[in-house]
Motif scaffolding. Structure first.
Motif, PDB file in Angstrom:
ATOM      1  N   ALA A 152     -12.329  -8.367   5.672  1.00 22.59           N
ATOM      2  CA  ALA A 152     -13.423  -7.428   5.404  1.00 22.59           C
ATOM      3  C   ALA A 152     -13.581  -6.445   6.562  1.00 22.59           C
ATOM      4  N   GLY A 153     -13.424  -6.927   7.788  1.00 20.38           N
ATOM      5  CA  GLY A 153     -13.484  -6.033   8.945  1.00 20.38           C
ATOM      6  C   GLY A 153     -12.363  -5.011   8.925  1.00 20.38           C
ATOM      7  N   VAL A 154     -11.191  -5.453   8.556  1.00 23.06           N
ATOM      8  CA  VAL A 154     -10.053  -4.538   8.474  1.00 23.06           C
ATOM      9  C   VAL A 154     -10.266  -3.529   7.350  1.00 23.06           C
ATOM     10  N   LYS A 159     -11.463   2.404   5.506  1.00 25.37           N
ATOM     11  CA  LYS A 159     -12.219   3.491   4.877  1.00 25.37           C
ATOM     12  C   LYS A 159     -12.065   4.791   5.654  1.00 25.37           C
ATOM     13  N   PHE A 160     -11.798   4.672   6.944  1.00 25.90           N
ATOM     14  CA  PHE A 160     -11.652   5.853   7.791  1.00 25.90           C
ATOM     15  C   PHE A 160     -10.191   6.284   7.938  1.00 25.90           C
ATOM     16  N   ALA A 161      -9.288   5.526   7.354  1.00 30.31           N
ATOM     17  CA  ALA A 161      -7.861   5.861   7.429  1.00 30.31           C
ATOM     18  C   ALA A 161      -7.526   6.901   6.365  1.00 30.31           C
ATOM     19  N   ASN A 162      -6.442   7.582   6.598  1.00 32.87           N
ATOM     20  CA  ASN A 162      -5.996   8.594   5.644  1.00 32.87           C
ATOM     21  C   ASN A 162      -4.544   8.281   5.253  1.00 32.87           C
ATOM     22  N   PRO A 163      -4.359   7.264   4.374  1.00 31.85           N
ATOM     23  CA  PRO A 163      -2.985   6.904   4.002  1.00 31.85           C
ATOM     24  C   PRO A 163      -2.396   7.943   3.045  1.00 31.85           C
ATOM     25  N   PRO A 164      -1.093   7.942   2.880  1.00 29.62           N
ATOM     26  CA  PRO A 164      -0.497   8.836   1.879  1.00 29.62           C
ATOM     27  C   PRO A 164      -1.106   8.559   0.504  1.00 29.62           C
ATOM     28  N   LYS A 165      -1.109   9.568  -0.344  1.00 27.65           N
ATOM     29  CA  LYS A 165      -1.791   9.469  -1.639  1.00 27.65           C
ATOM     30  C   LYS A 165      -1.287   8.284  -2.468  1.00 27.65           C
TER      31      LYS A 165
END
Length: 193
Positions: A152-154, A159-165
């Motif tokens: 859950a912490g990870v 939520k703040f990461a910007n992974p590829p679509k």
């Protein structure tokens, strides 16, 4: 005493129900969006798994085994677990309604959580004593709680990461869970026996 301690470490780390045995994945993925909700689910599972380990041990040793009714083990254990989950559900609904709402459908699903049933069945299969069964159930539940709160912490950080679509949403969550499982598999090289 050292045997009990080693059993605890083994259940929490080297035989973690989520990361190494893959039991209880449904609540792991469903309730791990927030650490506080994950902790609530972990506490509910800890209560159910610990008490069910004690009760199922007594039912197996006092009723099923002496009367040759071992074939009813799974049914009897599921009934015990379902009863305990109902108690938890009533308690949370009355005293902690916010947590009851946050857990949603995953709370009654503890009844069919294979981690809870797995702990009870492993106690019987391994031939644990009453104390060992209690310790194993509690420790396995602590391992479950550790895994779900850690994840859950990870997930909160994701939520703040910007992974590829292509990886946005559930794919990145599953990849992250896989990486955590790989990290936990490093504990499997440790022998506590």
């Amino acid at each position: 005493m050292s045997n009990i301690f080693l059993l605890m470490l083994s259940a929490i780390l080297t035989e973690n129900f989520i990361f190494l045995k893959f039991y209880g994945i449904c609540p792991f993925l469903g309730v791990s969006e927030k650490p506080d909700t994950a902790l609530g689910m972990g506490m509910a599972v800890t209560f159910v798994m610990t008490v069910s380990s004690a009760v199922t041990y007594a039912i197996y040793d006092l009723f099923l085994l002496p009367f040759g009714l071992e074939y009813l083990t799974t049914i009897a254990f599921i009934l015990v677990i379902a009863t305990l989950v109902q108690f938890i559900e009533m308690f949370l609904r009355k005293f902690i309604p916010a947590l009851y709402s946050a857990l949603g459908i995953y709370l009654p699903l503890i009844t069919t959580n294979c981690a809870v049933l797995g702990a009870a069945l492993l106690n019987v299969n391994e031939g644990y004593t009453f104390i060992e069964s209690l310790v194993f159930g509690f420790s396995a539940a602590l391992g479950f709680t550790l895994a779900i709160v850690l994840f859950a912490g990870v997930r909160e950080r994701l939520k703040f990461a910007n992974p590829p679509k292509a990886f946005a949403g559930m794919p990145i969550i599953l990849i992250t869970a896989g990486l955590l499982a790989m990290a936990f598999s490093g504990f499997s090289g440790i022998s506590f026996s």
